[in-house]
Enzyme design. Structure first.
Site, PDB file in Angstrom:
ATOM      1  CG  ASP A  71      -5.790   2.814  -8.476  1.00  0.00           C
ATOM      2  OD1 ASP A  71      -6.503   2.245  -7.632  1.00  0.00           O
ATOM      3  OD2 ASP A  71      -5.022   3.758  -8.199  1.00  0.00           O
ATOM      4  CB  SER A 120      -0.944   0.025   1.205  1.00  0.00           C
ATOM      5  OG  SER A 120      -1.609   1.274   1.285  1.00  0.00           O
TER       6      SER A 120
END
Length: 450
Positions: A327, A174
């Site tokens: 994404d 992350s």
């Protein structure tokens, strides 16, 4: 409903060749960080090409609330007069980060080691997303967080009055968590260390170095070790934001599946921690070429040309590539629908806690449009039908998620029948010129309530 108002149903219809230059907006990740790091300098940072989507505008508003002077000079040109590391003032009002998980998590990190209190909220989507992944490591500095059950917004953070440096191993890949810890480490004495087993996008490390922070990155047996020396005086910069590779994914993928298309994206950022989609598309047989490769502001940049590719093949995407394209899996699944064979995507559980559960949202919508999708907790498989064979014809739920909405609109450009989304409003959070840009290339997009 839309994240910022009345729902905007939209429909995409099969179209002729897409042609021209797709001048997509500036990179969202870099835009957020430019505003935040500019606010942590003393003096004026000048930014050109800033993405003026709602997510970034909410971060600009937040920096003003913390005491920085943030000015919009028009045409993507902005300036930030910062307050220095540790100089944030306590905001008078609740900080509303809208739909932006990146914005809220990075801002929390930036204020976590200052002796101030701030309350954060967002739209319905953001308020449903987990924040403990950030507040847990921030607590190691001495920060306190009080929020709703499950560590969700609205949430109040009490910054550490006497922060201590931290060594933290990121449990899941992350960039948001890593960046929050590094930003918190700026105002902690000594060295803050972040260890990540899998490399994630490294804009924060690059930009911290560019602003004058003492930061070192080392590849070790434990993974990628990032060491930041706290309490620097950051130096204002001039930043030219490259075009966003995540936004470019939509006109690029559309060009690959719409017959006769030839689209150029000038000045796209090709940071290797962000370019996994383009590597994957090439492996599938996509006609993608990089032209005029160069380096701008420490970031690799090129002009990317995408042409119609009728012979795409399904592949297994390496799980270790997930962090560099997390994404882009929704729009990749659209391209996979037009490929021959199965495209397998593993190691993607992060998709289940984005603006929506993106695996479930895409799987449901693709099935409604005639595509076979299998899924598990951290994987999904799309069985492609080949060029020209995707039925389409369904209305899909966007779930307040800009990337879901845009992905299904791309699907409609090459399907046999139009594809609709119940709400295209959230697209404005990241890609406010999506509609006119795609129409200028030749797409048939319409607002259903227009």
């Amino acid at each position: 409903m839309s994240s910022h108002g009345t729902p905007i149903p939209m429909t995409s219809r099969p179209c002729g060749p897409l042609k021209g230059a797709a001048r997509v907006p500036g990179d969202k990740s870099i835009s957020h960080r430019a505003l935040i790091l500019g606010a942590l300098c003393v003096g004026e940072t000048q930014i050109t090409g800033l993405l003026e989507g709602q997510d970034v505008l909410d971060t600009a508003k937040a920096m003003r609330a913390f005491g920085a002077e943030v000015t919009d000079h028009g045409g993507g040109n902005w300036s930030v007069h910062g307050v220095g590391v540790g100089g944030f003032a306590e905001p008078d009002q609740v900080i509303d980060c809208g739909n932006s998980g990146t914005g809220v998590r990075l801002i929390m990190g930036a204020m976590a080691t200052s002796p101030i209190t701030a309350t954060f909220t967002g739209d319905a989507s953001l308020n449903g997303r987990p924040m403990a992944r950030v507040t847990d490591p921030l607590a190691l500095f001495g920060t306190q967080a009080v929020g709703r059950a499950g560590g969700r917004l609205p949430m109040t953070l009490v910054g550490a009055a006497d922060p201590v440096p931290v060594e933290y191993t990121v449990p899941v890949p992350s960039a948001q968590v890593k960046s929050a810890v590094l930003l918190a480490g700026l105002n902690a004495p000594g060295k803050t260390v972040v260890i990540e087993a899998e490399a994630t996008r490294d804009h924060t490390e690059r930009m911290l170095a560019g602003f004058g922070a003492e930061i070192a990155v080392e590849e070790t047996e434990k993974g990628r070790v990032i060491t930041l020396t706290g309490q620097p005086e950051l130096t204002p910069q001039k930043i030219d934001v490259p075009r966003d590779p995540s936004s470019a994914a939509f006109p690029v993928c559309a060009a690959l599946i719409v017959p006769g298309s030839d689209v150029l994206v000038p000045g796209i950022g090709l940071n290797p921690t962000r370019a996994g989609l383009y590597t994957t598309l090439r492996e599938m047989g996509a006609d993608l070429t990089y032209e005029n490769e160069r380096v701008e502001g420490g970031e690799p940049v090129a002009d990317l040309r995408a042409r119609f590719s009728p012979d795409l093949k399904g592949i297994e995407v390496p799980p270790e590539r997930a962090a560099s394209m997390i994404d882009e899996y929704p729009v990749l699944s659209v391209v996979a629908s037009f490929a021959d064979g199965q495209t397998v995507m593993r190691g993607v559980k992060e998709l289940r806690v984005k603006e929506s559960d993106r695996i479930d949202a895409m799987a449901t919508g693709l099935r409604a449009n005639g595509i076979t999708v299998d899924e598990g907790p951290d994987w999904w498989t799309v069985t492609g039908l080949g060029h020209g064979n995707v039925p389409g014809g369904a209305t899909c739920a966007s779930h307040l998620d800009h990337r879901i909405a845009m992905s299904f609109l791309i699907l409609g450009m090459a399907a046999q029948r139009p594809v609709s989304v119940d709400d295209g409003g959230p697209i404005a959070t990241s890609f406010p010129i999506f509609e006119p840009l795609m129409r200028d290339l030749g797409a048939h997009l319409a607002r259903s309530n227009a």
